[in-house]
Design a protein around this motif. Structure first.
Motif, PDB file in Angstrom:
ATOM      1  N   ILE A  84       0.847  -1.180   0.000  1.00  0.00           N
ATOM      2  CA  ILE A  84       0.000   0.000   0.000  1.00  0.00           C
ATOM      3  C   ILE A  84       0.889   1.239   0.000  1.00  0.00           C
ATOM      4  CG2 ILE A  84      -1.955  -1.105   1.137  1.00  0.00           C
ATOM      5  CD1 ILE A  84      -0.952   0.142   3.764  1.00  0.00           C
ATOM      6  N   PRO A  85       0.375   2.392  -0.437  1.00  0.00           N
ATOM      7  CA  PRO A  85       1.192   3.611  -0.443  1.00  0.00           C
ATOM      8  C   PRO A  85       1.658   3.980   0.968  1.00  0.00           C
ATOM      9  CG  PRO A  85      -0.822   3.909  -1.729  1.00  0.00           C
ATOM     10  CD  PRO A  85      -0.964   2.613  -1.010  1.00  0.00           C
ATOM     11  N   ALA A  86       2.789   4.607   1.055  1.00  0.00           N
ATOM     12  CA  ALA A  86       3.374   4.964   2.357  1.00  0.00           C
ATOM     13  C   ALA A  86       2.415   5.799   3.195  1.00  0.00           C
ATOM     14  CB  ALA A  86       4.682   5.722   2.131  1.00  0.00           C
ATOM     15  N   GLU A  87       1.653   6.693   2.528  1.00  0.00           N
ATOM     16  CA  GLU A  87       0.764   7.570   3.288  1.00  0.00           C
ATOM     17  C   GLU A  87      -0.433   6.828   3.892  1.00  0.00           C
ATOM     18  OE1 GLU A  87      -0.354   8.079  -1.131  1.00  0.00           O
ATOM     19  OE2 GLU A  87       1.460   7.830   0.108  1.00  0.00           O
ATOM     20  N   MET A  88      -0.665   5.588   3.444  1.00  0.00           N
ATOM     21  CA  MET A  88      -1.770   4.805   3.985  1.00  0.00           C
ATOM     22  C   MET A  88      -1.312   3.855   5.089  1.00  0.00           C
ATOM     23  SD  MET A  88      -4.289   6.052   2.420  1.00  0.00           S
ATOM     24  CE  MET A  88      -5.504   4.983   3.153  1.00  0.00           C
ATOM     25  N   GLN A  89      -0.029   3.733   5.282  1.00  0.00           N
ATOM     26  CA  GLN A  89       0.456   2.817   6.312  1.00  0.00           C
ATOM     27  C   GLN A  89       0.011   3.286   7.694  1.00  0.00           C
ATOM     28  OE1 GLN A  89       4.685   2.553   5.541  1.00  0.00           O
ATOM     29  NE2 GLN A  89       4.398   0.890   4.088  1.00  0.00           N
ATOM     30  N   GLY A  90      -0.422   2.327   8.485  1.00  0.00           N
ATOM     31  CA  GLY A  90      -0.962   2.627   9.810  1.00  0.00           C
ATOM     32  C   GLY A  90      -2.427   2.982   9.809  1.00  0.00           C
ATOM     33  N   GLU A  91      -3.040   3.059   8.620  1.00  0.00           N
ATOM     34  CA  GLU A  91      -4.457   3.412   8.511  1.00  0.00           C
ATOM     35  C   GLU A  91      -5.323   2.308   9.119  1.00  0.00           C
ATOM     36  OE1 GLU A  91      -7.318   6.152   7.567  1.00  0.00           O
ATOM     37  OE2 GLU A  91      -5.233   6.387   6.929  1.00  0.00           O
ATOM     38  N   LYS A  92      -6.391   2.723   9.806  1.00  0.00           N
ATOM     39  CA  LYS A  92      -7.290   1.763  10.445  1.00  0.00           C
ATOM     40  C   LYS A  92      -8.315   1.224   9.439  1.00  0.00           C
ATOM     41  CE  LYS A  92      -9.035   4.177  13.723  1.00  0.00           C
ATOM     42  NZ  LYS A  92      -9.875   4.519  14.891  1.00  0.00           N
ATOM     43  N   VAL A  93      -8.521  -0.087   9.484  1.00  0.00           N
ATOM     44  CA  VAL A  93      -9.607  -0.728   8.755  1.00  0.00           C
ATOM     45  C   VAL A  93     -10.370  -1.586   9.755  1.00  0.00           C
ATOM     46  CG1 VAL A  93      -8.443  -0.718   6.521  1.00  0.00           C
ATOM     47  CG2 VAL A  93      -8.133  -2.654   8.041  1.00  0.00           C
ATOM     48  N   ALA A  94     -11.681  -1.662   9.594  1.00  0.00           N
ATOM     49  CA  ALA A  94     -12.515  -2.419  10.522  1.00  0.00           C
ATOM     50  C   ALA A  94     -12.786  -3.808   9.964  1.00  0.00           C
ATOM     51  CB  ALA A  94     -13.830  -1.692  10.773  1.00  0.00           C
ATOM     52  N   ILE A  95     -12.725  -4.797  10.832  1.00  0.00           N
ATOM     53  CA  ILE A  95     -13.067  -6.178  10.485  1.00  0.00           C
ATOM     54  C   ILE A  95     -14.215  -6.591  11.394  1.00  0.00           C
ATOM     55  CG2 ILE A  95     -12.242  -8.533  10.203  1.00  0.00           C
ATOM     56  CD1 ILE A  95     -10.630  -6.605   8.528  1.00  0.00           C
ATOM     57  N   ILE A  96     -15.366  -6.872  10.814  1.00  0.00           N
ATOM     58  CA  ILE A  96     -16.529  -7.262  11.610  1.00  0.00           C
ATOM     59  C   ILE A  96     -16.635  -8.784  11.589  1.00  0.00           C
ATOM     60  CG2 ILE A  96     -19.034  -7.091  11.840  1.00  0.00           C
ATOM     61  CD1 ILE A  96     -18.836  -4.308  10.564  1.00  0.00           C
ATOM     62  N   GLY A  97     -16.288  -9.389  12.713  1.00  0.00           N
ATOM     63  CA  GLY A  97     -16.337 -10.840  12.849  1.00  0.00           C
ATOM     64  C   GLY A  97     -14.960 -11.438  13.024  1.00  0.00           C
ATOM     65  N   ALA A  98     -14.766 -12.158  14.138  1.00  0.00           N
ATOM     66  CA  ALA A  98     -13.469 -12.778  14.440  1.00  0.00           C
ATOM     67  C   ALA A  98     -13.487 -14.264  14.136  1.00  0.00           C
ATOM     68  CB  ALA A  98     -13.100 -12.542  15.905  1.00  0.00           C
ATOM     69  N   GLY A  99     -14.040 -14.612  12.968  1.00  0.00           N
ATOM     70  CA  GLY A  99     -13.994 -15.985  12.492  1.00  0.00           C
ATOM     71  C   GLY A  99     -12.815 -16.184  11.557  1.00  0.00           C
TER      72      GLY A  99
ATOM     73  N   ILE B 188      -8.025 -14.133   9.330  1.00  0.00           N
ATOM     74  CA  ILE B 188      -7.013 -14.324   8.288  1.00  0.00           C
ATOM     75  C   ILE B 188      -6.845 -13.060   7.452  1.00  0.00           C
ATOM     76  CG2 ILE B 188      -6.585 -15.561   6.113  1.00  0.00           C
ATOM     77  CD1 ILE B 188      -7.598 -18.099   7.587  1.00  0.00           C
ATOM     78  N   ALA B 189      -7.948 -12.411   7.107  1.00  0.00           N
ATOM     79  CA  ALA B 189      -7.842 -11.142   6.372  1.00  0.00           C
ATOM     80  C   ALA B 189      -7.102 -10.102   7.206  1.00  0.00           C
ATOM     81  CB  ALA B 189      -9.233 -10.636   5.993  1.00  0.00           C
ATOM     82  N   ALA B 190      -7.453 -10.013   8.489  1.00  0.00           N
ATOM     83  CA  ALA B 190      -6.787  -9.044   9.365  1.00  0.00           C
ATOM     84  C   ALA B 190      -5.290  -9.323   9.459  1.00  0.00           C
ATOM     85  CB  ALA B 190      -7.428  -9.089  10.756  1.00  0.00           C
ATOM     86  N   PHE B 191      -4.919 -10.588   9.554  1.00  0.00           N
ATOM     87  CA  PHE B 191      -3.515 -10.980   9.640  1.00  0.00           C
ATOM     88  C   PHE B 191      -2.738 -10.499   8.418  1.00  0.00           C
ATOM     89  CE2 PHE B 191      -0.179 -14.231   8.933  1.00  0.00           C
ATOM     90  CZ  PHE B 191       0.512 -14.136  10.137  1.00  0.00           C
ATOM     91  N   GLU B 192      -3.300 -10.697   7.226  1.00  0.00           N
ATOM     92  CA  GLU B 192      -2.616 -10.286   6.001  1.00  0.00           C
ATOM     93  C   GLU B 192      -2.597  -8.768   5.841  1.00  0.00           C
ATOM     94  OE1 GLU B 192      -0.781 -12.118   4.361  1.00  0.00           O
ATOM     95  OE2 GLU B 192      -1.450 -14.178   4.703  1.00  0.00           O
ATOM     96  N   LEU B 193      -3.668  -8.105   6.241  1.00  0.00           N
ATOM     97  CA  LEU B 193      -3.700  -6.644   6.153  1.00  0.00           C
ATOM     98  C   LEU B 193      -2.692  -6.021   7.115  1.00  0.00           C
ATOM     99  CD1 LEU B 193      -7.559  -6.164   5.871  1.00  0.00           C
ATOM    100  CD2 LEU B 193      -5.881  -5.690   4.072  1.00  0.00           C
ATOM    101  N   MET B 194      -2.542  -6.615   8.295  1.00  0.00           N
ATOM    102  CA  MET B 194      -1.527  -6.141   9.238  1.00  0.00           C
ATOM    103  C   MET B 194      -0.134  -6.260   8.632  1.00  0.00           C
ATOM    104  SD  MET B 194      -0.599  -7.579  13.055  1.00  0.00           S
ATOM    105  CE  MET B 194      -0.074  -9.191  12.423  1.00  0.00           C
ATOM    106  N   LYS B 195       0.130  -7.364   7.958  1.00  0.00           N
ATOM    107  CA  LYS B 195       1.454  -7.550   7.349  1.00  0.00           C
ATOM    108  C   LYS B 195       1.733  -6.478   6.300  1.00  0.00           C
ATOM    109  CE  LYS B 195       2.357 -11.782   6.059  1.00  0.00           C
ATOM    110  NZ  LYS B 195       2.072 -13.127   5.486  1.00  0.00           N
ATOM    111  N   MET B 196       0.673  -5.966   5.649  1.00  0.00           N
ATOM    112  CA  MET B 196       0.840  -4.900   4.662  1.00  0.00           C
ATOM    113  C   MET B 196       1.110  -3.543   5.305  1.00  0.00           C
ATOM    114  SD  MET B 196      -2.035  -5.493   1.760  1.00  0.00           S
ATOM    115  CE  MET B 196      -2.081  -6.987   0.771  1.00  0.00           C
ATOM    116  N   GLY B 197       0.836  -3.425   6.604  1.00  0.00           N
ATOM    117  CA  GLY B 197       1.062  -2.158   7.290  1.00  0.00           C
ATOM    118  C   GLY B 197      -0.206  -1.440   7.697  1.00  0.00           C
ATOM    119  N   LEU B 198      -1.363  -2.085   7.519  1.00  0.00           N
ATOM    120  CA  LEU B 198      -2.617  -1.491   7.966  1.00  0.00           C
ATOM    121  C   LEU B 198      -2.886  -1.879   9.414  1.00  0.00           C
ATOM    122  CD1 LEU B 198      -4.690  -2.113   4.732  1.00  0.00           C
ATOM    123  CD2 LEU B 198      -3.901   0.097   5.602  1.00  0.00           C
ATOM    124  N   CYS B 199      -3.874  -1.224  10.017  1.00  0.00           N
ATOM    125  CA  CYS B 199      -4.224  -1.465  11.421  1.00  0.00           C
ATOM    126  C   CYS B 199      -5.644  -2.028  11.492  1.00  0.00           C
ATOM    127  CB  CYS B 199      -4.131  -0.163  12.220  1.00  0.00           C
ATOM    128  SG  CYS B 199      -4.530  -0.362  13.970  1.00  0.00           S
TER     129      CYS B 199
END
Length: 548
Positions: free
Chosen positions: A28-43, A48-59
């Motif tokens: 993702i672009p540098a200016e988006m790193q650390g940006e929060k995204v919401a995940i509804i549901g801990a299934g 798994i989506a949250a895990f991969e998004l975290m690796k990209m630098g999102l929160c």
């Protein structure tokens, strides 16, 4: 040697290769790193989506309305050290390579599942219309059962180009898969599983009794009559992808896969070493999401049950689709009306399980006269339908799934207490095993589930009816948002009910990964040229669209 995997058939994309590629899923672009995204549901899909998004630098900020794990629900018997009942997903086909990638990544261990007539079960008892049969393999059963198995194989070959499709899936020949599968979509979307069986030359040559036994006992994991009204496409996918074969269970409980991902500290593009989903979320998920809306500036707002509001650059909803209208106040403009129609028409099947813990694996006790075990994996037309045994070792309590049932059979016990369900199951099994006193071995409190009674699910899993392909197409392809108007972008969908393969965890994994690509792209990111993602290949290999 190539082996079977969940490669298509609607969208033949190699998810397991994508997530293992050294180039990673994208950036993702540098200016988006650390940006929060919401995940509804801990299934499975959400974590798994949250895990991969975290690796990209999102929160990723995770909302969970009840129990962590979703329908990967391993319930521990009170007072024990890890003796579990799998109230949700319990059988995981080895062809689910996406799921097993994460299973292996966090060091979980699996063993063969004790399905009927499998080596893991050891022996099987089939009890139909008062007749009880014992078998260790298919050849031990009367000829009628082999005739059914042969007839079903013949029906698949006649109506579904089955051998050729299976070979193309194993070879990962995407264009060959599409050329064989696409004509079947139009042919079988509006026809049922039962229609498929009865119209085949092989079954027409047999009796009604053959079809009846096929419905009660089925193939692989047991009876399939509860699926007879469903679109045949769903059954074909199960067969083609090997979901009903070579299954395993996760030792210690499948929820551990998600718990370990929650605490895992992978290398990330932006976060400091040692960052985990748990640390980004303050070691706890947010409460139930009750509203999703959009601010005039474009941010999407998620409100929790206590009235707390947070803005997000993107939101991923992995909950059952009906919760978007029954449990959450979702701005109607976030989806087009044709998508709302598809979400509302999703049909969920009922399912119920009843588990008990016993003092030891007594079912292995051998009768000195017959040489047979005291009890075996049991398929029956009685209330229990399917009974499974889990041996945790001679010095550990054992677990019995007394009953696993679907649809009408599940509704029969819906209003009943755990104790009443156990009592009914014991009475039914007493007819099959008159000399076995199961109750004398029971320890602790039974564990039960009726997924349709859970306000967070309203059903176990999707069961598409004839004519539902178009709805599934709209929902599955929603992660491709480049052609949507701006006010409909940024809210993504995932979960096994969004997938083409409901009730199987691989569908949750794959749609979660679709959403990862979608969110990455929505925020201005791209896949590596060396490792194109699902959205990059979707225009070429995506599911065929049927005319409205």
């Amino acid at each position: 040697m190539q082996t079977l995997s969940a490669f298509g058939p609607d969208f033949p994309f190699a998810y397991d290769d994508w997530i293992k590629h050294p180039a990673g899923l994208g950036q993702i672009p540098a200016e988006m790193q650390g940006e929060k995204v919401a995940i509804i549901g801990a299934g499975a899909s959400g974590i798994i989506a949250a895990f991969e998004l975290m690796k990209m630098g999102l929160c990723p900020i995770i909302y969970e309305s009840d129990k962590f794990g979703g329908r990967l629900r391993s319930a521990t018997f009170e007072g024990t050290n890890g003796i579990v009942a799998e109230l949700g997903g319990m059988r995981f086909p080895v062809s689910s390579r996406g799921f097993f990638h994460y299973h292996d990544l966090v060091g979980c261990r699996s063993e063969p599942f004790p399905n009927p007539l499998s080596g893991a079960a050891g022996s099987t008892v089939i009890d139909l219309e008062g007749e009880t049969l014992f078998a260790r393999k298919l050849d031990d059963l009367p000829a009628l059962y082999r005739e059914i198995a042969t007839a079903y194989d013949a029906a698949l070959a006649q109506h579904a180009a089955y051998p050729e499709l299976r070979e193309a899936i194993i070879a990962r020949d995407a264009h060959r898969v599409k050329s064989l599968w696409n004509p079947l979509v139009a042919e079988w979307d509006e026809r049922t599983f039962y229609d498929f069986v009865t119209r085949s030359d092989a079954f027409q040559a047999l009796s009604f009794r053959h079809r009846e036994v096929f419905g009660q006992v089925g193939f692989g994991t047991g009876g399939w009559d509860s699926d007879f009204p469903n679109s045949m496409l769903e059954i074909l996918r199960v067969n083609l992808l090997g979901f009903d074969d070579d299954q395993r269970y996760v030792v210690g409980g499948v929820t551990n896969v998600l718990w370990r991902l929650w605490h895992a500290t992978p290398a990330c593009a932006y976060w400091r070493e040692g960052t985990s989903l748990a640390s980004l979320n303050g070691s706890a998920t947010r409460s139930r999401a009750t509203a999703i809306s959009r601010k005039p500036g474009g941010a999407i707002v998620v409100t929790d049950q206590w009235g707390n509001e947070d803005d997000y650059a993107a939101v991923l909803a992995t909950c059952q689709s009906h919760l978007l209208t029954t449990a959450m106040d979702v701005d109607e403009d976030l989806f087009e009306q044709k998508l709302w129609m598809a979400l509302d028409r999703t049909r969920y099947m009922q399912a119920a399980k009843t588990f008990i813990m016993v003092d030891r694996p007594f079912w292995r006790d051998e009768d000195p006269v017959s040489g047979r075990p005291a009890m075996s994996m049991t398929l029956t037309d009685r209330l229990t339908r399917g009974t499974y045994f889990f041996d945790n070792g001679a010095d550990q309590p054992g677990v019995i799934c007394l009953s696993y049932s679907w649809m009408t059979d599940a509704l029969k016990v819906l209003p009943l207490s755990a104790e009443k369900r156990v009592d009914l199951a014991l009475k039914a099994l007493k007819k099959v095993y008159p000399d076995v006193d199961i109750a004398s071995h029971i320890r602790g409190k039974p564990l039960i589930v009726s997924w349709e009674a859970d306000e967070n699910f309203l059903g176990a899993f999707k069961g598409a009816l004839p004519g539902h392909y178009r709805y599934n197409h709209r929902v599955y392809g929603h992660f491709m948002q480049d052609r949507l108007p701006e006010h409909q972008r940024g809210l993504f969908l995932a979960g096994d009910g969004v997938s083409w393969t409901p009730a199987w965890v691989e569908g949750a994994v794959q749609t979660g990964l679709n959403a990862v690509w979608g969110i990455m792209t929505h925020l201005g990111g791209t896949s590596s040229a060396a490792n194109p993602g699902p959205g990059d290949l979707y225009p070429e290999l995506g599911p065929i669209a049927l005319k409205d």
